[in-house]
Design a protein around this motif. Structure first.
Motif, PDB file in Angstrom:
ATOM      1  N   SER A   1       2.432  -3.746  -5.658  1.00  0.00           N
ATOM      2  CA  SER A   1       2.361  -2.280  -5.600  1.00  0.00           C
ATOM      3  C   SER A   1       2.604  -1.655  -6.968  1.00  0.00           C
ATOM      4  O   SER A   1       1.901  -0.723  -7.372  1.00  0.00           O
ATOM      5  CB  SER A   1       3.381  -1.749  -4.590  1.00  0.00           C
ATOM      6  OG  SER A   1       3.320  -0.345  -4.497  1.00  0.00           O
TER       7      SER A   1
ATOM      8  N   ALA B   1      -3.983   2.313 -11.032  1.00  0.00           N
ATOM      9  CA  ALA B   1      -4.471   3.643 -10.673  1.00  0.00           C
ATOM     10  C   ALA B   1      -4.371   4.601 -11.860  1.00  0.00           C
ATOM     11  O   ALA B   1      -5.294   5.382 -12.131  1.00  0.00           O
ATOM     12  CB  ALA B   1      -3.679   4.188  -9.486  1.00  0.00           C
TER      13      ALA B   1
ATOM     14  N   ALA C   1       0.818  -1.220   0.000  1.00  0.00           N
ATOM     15  CA  ALA C   1       0.000   0.000   0.000  1.00  0.00           C
ATOM     16  C   ALA C   1       0.848   1.265   0.000  1.00  0.00           C
ATOM     17  O   ALA C   1       0.459   2.276  -0.589  1.00  0.00           O
ATOM     18  CB  ALA C   1      -0.926  -0.004   1.214  1.00  0.00           C
TER      19      ALA C   1
ATOM     20  N   ALA D   1      -5.597   5.603  -4.234  1.00  0.00           N
ATOM     21  CA  ALA D   1      -5.990   4.503  -5.122  1.00  0.00           C
ATOM     22  C   ALA D   1      -5.037   3.322  -4.965  1.00  0.00           C
ATOM     23  O   ALA D   1      -5.465   2.163  -4.899  1.00  0.00           O
ATOM     24  CB  ALA D   1      -6.015   4.984  -6.576  1.00  0.00           C
ATOM     25  N   VAL D   2      -3.735   3.608  -4.883  1.00  0.00           N
ATOM     26  CA  VAL D   2      -2.748   2.536  -4.716  1.00  0.00           C
ATOM     27  C   VAL D   2      -2.848   1.935  -3.320  1.00  0.00           C
ATOM     28  O   VAL D   2      -2.699   0.719  -3.148  1.00  0.00           O
ATOM     29  CB  VAL D   2      -1.329   3.065  -4.984  1.00  0.00           C
ATOM     30  CG1 VAL D   2      -0.282   2.014  -4.632  1.00  0.00           C
ATOM     31  CG2 VAL D   2      -1.176   3.455  -6.441  1.00  0.00           C
TER      32      VAL D   2
ATOM     33  N   ALA E   1      -0.421  -2.058  -8.954  1.00  0.00           N
ATOM     34  CA  ALA E   1      -1.479  -1.175  -8.450  1.00  0.00           C
ATOM     35  C   ALA E   1      -1.282   0.252  -8.960  1.00  0.00           C
ATOM     36  O   ALA E   1      -2.250   0.948  -9.268  1.00  0.00           O
ATOM     37  CB  ALA E   1      -1.503  -1.199  -6.924  1.00  0.00           C
TER      38      ALA E   1
ATOM     39  N   GLY F   1      -5.942  -0.414  -3.650  1.00  0.00           N
ATOM     40  CA  GLY F   1      -5.701  -1.577  -4.511  1.00  0.00           C
ATOM     41  C   GLY F   1      -4.501  -2.392  -4.058  1.00  0.00           C
ATOM     42  O   GLY F   1      -4.587  -3.622  -3.915  1.00  0.00           O
ATOM     43  N   GLY F   2      -3.355  -1.708  -3.836  1.00  0.00           N
ATOM     44  CA  GLY F   2      -2.167  -2.424  -3.396  1.00  0.00           C
ATOM     45  C   GLY F   2      -2.363  -3.079  -2.050  1.00  0.00           C
ATOM     46  O   GLY F   2      -1.905  -4.202  -1.805  1.00  0.00           O
TER      47      GLY F   2
ATOM     48  N   GLY G   1      -5.305  -6.520  -7.027  1.00  0.00           N
ATOM     49  CA  GLY G   1      -4.652  -5.240  -6.766  1.00  0.00           C
ATOM     50  C   GLY G   1      -4.764  -4.286  -7.934  1.00  0.00           C
ATOM     51  O   GLY G   1      -5.048  -3.089  -7.762  1.00  0.00           O
TER      52      GLY G   1
ATOM     53  N   ALA H   1      -7.298  -1.007  -7.805  1.00  0.00           N
ATOM     54  CA  ALA H   1      -6.617   0.295  -7.933  1.00  0.00           C
ATOM     55  C   ALA H   1      -7.171   1.068  -9.130  1.00  0.00           C
ATOM     56  O   ALA H   1      -7.323   2.297  -9.067  1.00  0.00           O
ATOM     57  CB  ALA H   1      -5.115   0.103  -8.068  1.00  0.00           C
TER      58      ALA H   1
END
Length: 605
Positions: free
Chosen positions: A323, A330, A285, A376-377, A326, A380-381, A426, A430
């Motif tokens: 990550s 994003a 994240a 957003a990351v 993600a 999702g992450g 992810g 994201a």
């Protein structure tokens, strides 16, 4: 020289050869130490093709380029007439210097590690498809590339770190190969001058040899000073290795092993106590924040140590790939939502770059500017990392998205399937979050027209000065994250007093562990960040005394933190106190006032 013209232009724009004290590189950036920072033309450098961004801070002048920096760096050294052992200024504290040394030692060999990992992935694909057998000589020959990489890791470390530590490379390699010899490596019952030696396996490790090289550098310089020039060629290396080897076997071997085992126990404890899923979730994240702060490489020694001691990494390898994807997701969400053709091209390019494993363009080109992609990351992450962590996904070698097959490991196909699931979730989450969090220009204009009106006109909230001193515009602050307004609008103060007070009534919602930053949130939802000094996080809380704790409710002018600014300045740090409204975008306007300490910032609701 492939990048000769590019290198010449860079040198010209940083102020010429005479202005460069040192230049090193990490994964994506050149880090210059300049004699006079004012001679560097950052804007002209940013305008160059192949340059992503320029970050200038107290430690170095950084030019963010991308992964081709490894090819550009030696050519720039050649153009400067420098050797690769040139060093940066030593202004940072000892912990920072150690981390930099380890990071800069491991970074040059990461591509080789990833090469070994990709070969492992290809072999897994070939065995799964039945093209070759895992028992065949062909498999064993190519698989030896991977096993050799980690078995001879001390040799790679010696080649990478020797010059950085002031050791002739071949002398450093001699120390490494001696430790790896069959008469020492893992042998029981050895003694030296009658002193029993512990049984230590030096292969697949890097800390003992790195400590030995550090000591060797000190010995080599000392011997070189006292050795007559006529005898230097033969006897300086001889005396250096004769002194260094016993000390390494008796002292640094055990210490390095304890450190290595200690790192393993720490993360085993975290996994057993909280679950490794927590580390995977948090790192997946928050990785873009670390990249923005220039701290993305701190995990490299931990990851390498995990591979060396455990044979896998169950935390950071899955997390950084999730990550990266993600970030790509994003930016895809922003691409799908954007209506302007130029914005679509911009976000599409950033998404593709992140998909290829290069996230710096997105972090510095979009995240810092728009801020919402960070969330957003994180969404999702974080969810992708949570899935990978809960399913105990393991990385068996350092790799990127394109080495995904390496997650098969020892025929552990579920491990691969779980990783693919985490990546898909992810990426998709994201992308959806990026799409939802985006506010098109037309809607932004509509939001700004929804102004609260009271009997006296606009509804305003006033913030007083957090510390006595001279007010300066945020643009004059020597920290890009603040001066660009990326963290919100506000003001800065050159402090004349050591007591930092509350500029507004509210709750202390955050107090950084090093006490150099504090966050307050008002009942109206205004989020105020007070950041004390530039790069003062490196002081690790020294000279900062908190007078409140997280969760406390404070009134205007209540004391928050007491700071010994004289000591902060004596350590070479800029003491400027910065106050910003981190949720600036939620308000009609945030207006700094340079002349009235009782109304230093006005927030127009």
């Amino acid at each position: 020289m492939k990048y000769e013209e590019f290198g010449k232009r860079i040198i010209e724009l940083v102020g010429g050869k005479d202005n460069v004290q040192a230049v090193v590189h990490c994964m994506t950036r050149l880090r210059f130490t300049l004699k006079n920072r004012d001679l560097a033309d950052a804007e002209a450098i940013k305008a160059m093709d192949n340059v992503i961004d320029v970050v200038s801070n107290k430690v170095s002048f950084q030019i963010i380029i991308g992964t081709e920096v490894a090819e550009i760096h030696p050519e720039i050294l050649q153009l400067l007439g420098m050797e690769s052992e040139v060093k940066e200024e030593k202004k940072q504290n000892i912990v920072k210097r150690i981390l930099d040394l380890v990071s800069e030692t491991l970074t040059p060999i990461l591509s080789v590690m990833m090469c070994a990992g990709l070969i492992s992935g290809i072999l897994s694909l070939l065995t799964v498809s039945g093209i070759i057998s895992s028992e065949s000589s062909t498999f064993m020959i190519f698989d030896s590339i991977r096993t050799s990489m980690f078995y001879f890791l001390p040799l790679f470390i010696a080649a990478s770190a020797s010059k950085r530590l002031g050791v002739p490379m071949y002398l450093g390699m001699l120390l490494a190969t001696t430790l790896l010899s069959t008469t020492i490596n893992g042998v029981e019952g050895l003694d030296l001058f009658g002193i029993a030696l512990p049984t230590i396996t030096y292969s697949s490790s890097f800390i003992p040899v790195l400590l030995g090289l550090w000591f060797m550098g000190i010995v080599y310089k000392y011997v070189q000073k006292i050795m007559p020039k006529s005898l230097d060629y033969f006897f300086t290396p001889l005396l250096t290795i004769i002194i260094t080897l016993p000390i390494t076997l008796l002292l640094f071997g055990p210490i390095g092993t304890w450190i290595s085992d200690g790192l393993g126990y720490v993360f085993q404890f975290i996994g057993d106590t909280f679950g490794s899923w927590l580390v995977v979730t948090i790192y997946a994240a928050c990785q873009p924040f670390l990249i923005m702060m220039g701290a993305g490489n701190f995990i490299i020694p931990i990851v390498v140590n995990s591979y060396a001691t455990l044979g896998y990494d169950a935390m950071f390898t899955p997390a950084w790939i999730i990550s990266d994807l993600a970030v790509a997701g994003a930016m895809l969400g922003y691409f799908l939502r954007a209506k302007d053709a130029k914005q679509k091209q911009f976000f599409g390019t950033l998404s593709f770059s992140a998909f290829m494993g290069i996230t710096e363009p997105a972090v510095f080109g979009a995240f810092v500017k728009y801020r919402r992609p960070f969330f957003a990351v994180m969404i999702g992450g974080g969810i992708g990392g949570l899935i990978a962590g809960l399913l105990s996904v393991k990385g068996y070698t350092m790799t990127t998205l394109f080495g995904l097959l390496t997650f098969i490991g020892n025929n552990d196909y579920n491990n691969l399937y779980f990783m693919i699931a985490a990546l898909i979730v992810g990426f998709v989450v994201a992308a959806i979050a990026g799409y939802v969090l985006w506010i098109p220009k037309s809607e932004q204009e509509e939001v700004k027209t929804e102004v609260k009106i009271t009997e006296s006109g606009l509804n305003k909230v006033r913030l007083t000065t957090p510390v006595l001193g001279e007010s300066i515009p945020l643009a004059d602050v020597k920290d890009k994250a603040f001066s660009t307004g990326a963290l919100g609008k506000g003001i800065a103060i050159k402090p004349e007093d050591g007591l930092v007070k509350a500029p507004i009534a509210g709750e202390v919602v955050s107090l950084f562990p090093t006490n150099h930053a504090i966050g307050i949130k008002t009942e109206d939802g205004i989020e105020v960040l007070i950041h004390i000094g530039i790069d003062t996080v490196e002081l690790q809380g020294e000279h900062f005394t908190p007078l409140v704790k997280q969760g406390d409710v404070v009134n205007v002018n209540d004391p928050l933190i007491e700071v010994d600014f004289a000591q902060v300045k004596a350590k070479g740090y800029d003491p400027t106190v910065i106050m910003v409204i981190t949720n600036t975008q939620d308000y009609l306007e945030v207006v700094p006032n340079m002349t009235n300490a009782n109304e230093l910032v006005t927030v127009v609701l």
